[in-house]
Design a protein around this motif. Structure first.
Motif: not given
Lengths: 220, 114
Positions: B33, A58, A55, A79, A62, B36-37, B39-41, A86
């Motif tokens: 934020q 991410a 993690n 994102a 973020s 976003v975290y 989403y990215l995970k 991707r």
């Protein structure tokens, strides 16, 4: 009149040089490329991850928008940037960070790109207490000419508060902090917020400069 | 026991007062934020759109602008949910607030349908 003015100037400059010699001034950062470039917009690329935590990327990614946007830059949506790579078959940070600046400029339209490397991220469990560390380095590169504008690194650790406190109040504060921290599932993400602030918020003498949207733009 | 509790409360108060001197932010950040975290995970949920929409109203109430990327991120979530018109609207609003985003917003709008 003319001679006494000259003597005064000599005395004043002698005093100033003596005083100057007493003060230890850190070597000023060379901002010449940064000030010539004056980027308005930044694209933050997925970070290289040298830690074992899946993690980490991410988490760090973020947390960068806040310090950079508040510094006065337009930060491209993190994102969407990740998703764009991707969908073009680029999943890992090594490949992404190898894309030519001209290509990045063409797709993202950003003036500069931030290349980050997560040096360490995570919690190590010691006998009695645990330490969470997030250590990130970064380079800011102008996408118009490929020049390096700035580089820096920052680290934050949950152990910091502990070592600074002394006495009964210190120990109790530490106990409270650790008790709260235990209830927060994601210590790494909390510390990552501190690291990204230290890394990217404008700071003297060698931090990022303010961007055009900041009221402090041009003052540093 | 009471002394211990009082010391803890005082220590807490001290840390809170320390925070009070922070300068105000340029933007309203809300849960952006954190979104976003998630989403990215890969932990995003269908309720994220609701939270982002609610924060837009809160930002308006506080008279603060939304941060760079906020509307574009909401647009991404709309797009993923099949709400293409809503997505386009958010990307246009992002471009209007932040002209620096024009190139990238155009890229997404052009390539989304592929």
């Amino acid at each position: 009149m003319h001679i006494s003015g000259f003597l005064r100037a000599v005395v004043v400059s002698a005093l100033l040089s003596i005083l100057g010699a007493c003060a230890t001034v850190p070597t000023p950062y060379d901002y010449s490329a940064f000030k010539q470039s004056r980027p308005k917009s930044l694209v933050v690329l997925p970070a290289l991850n040298h830690s074992p935590d899946v993690n980490a990327v991410a988490s760090v990614m973020s947390r960068v928008s806040y310090p950079l946007a508040e510094a006065g830059y337009y930060v491209l949506p993190v994102a969407l940037v990740t998703e764009t790579f991707r969908q073009n078959g680029l999943d890992n940070a090594e490949d992404i960070q190898a894309v030519a600046p001209e290509k990045l400029r063409e797709i993202f339209g950003a003036d500069a790109a931030l290349y980050m490397e997560i040096q360490s991220y995570g919690t190590s469990y010691l006998v009695v207490i645990s330490d969470t560390v997030v250590d990130v380095s970064a380079r800011l590169v102008d996408l118009r000419d490929g020049k390096l504008l700035w580089q820096g690194s920052a680290k934050a650790s949950s152990a910091e508060n502990r070592s600074n406190q002394a006495g009964l109040a210190g120990m109790l504060l530490q106990a409270v902090v650790e008790q709260i921290a235990d209830t927060v599932a994601d210590q790494g993400h909390v510390i990552a917020g501190v690291t990204s602030q230290r890394l990217l918020a404008p700071r003297s003498p060698d931090g990022m400069l303010y961007g055009p949207r900041s009221p402090n733009y041009g003052l540093d | 026991m009471l002394v211990k509790q009082l010391t803890v409360i005082l220590a807490f108060a001290a840390s809170v007062l320390g925070c009070a001197s922070k300068p105000p932010t340029m933007y309203y950040w809300g849960g952006y934020q954190g979104q976003v975290y998630e989403y990215l995970k890969g932990d995003g949920t269908s309720h994220d759109v609701d939270a982002l929409e609610a924060d837009i109203e809160k930002a308006r109430a506080e008279g603060k602008p939304l941060p760079p990327g906020y509307r574009a991120h909401l647009g991404l979530l709309y797009g993923n949910a099949g709400r293409v018109d809503d997505m386009k609207q958010q990307l246009e609003l992002e471009r209007a607030s932040f002209p620096e985003s024009a190139t990238f917003m155009d890229f997404i709008l052009t390539n989304f349908n592929k």
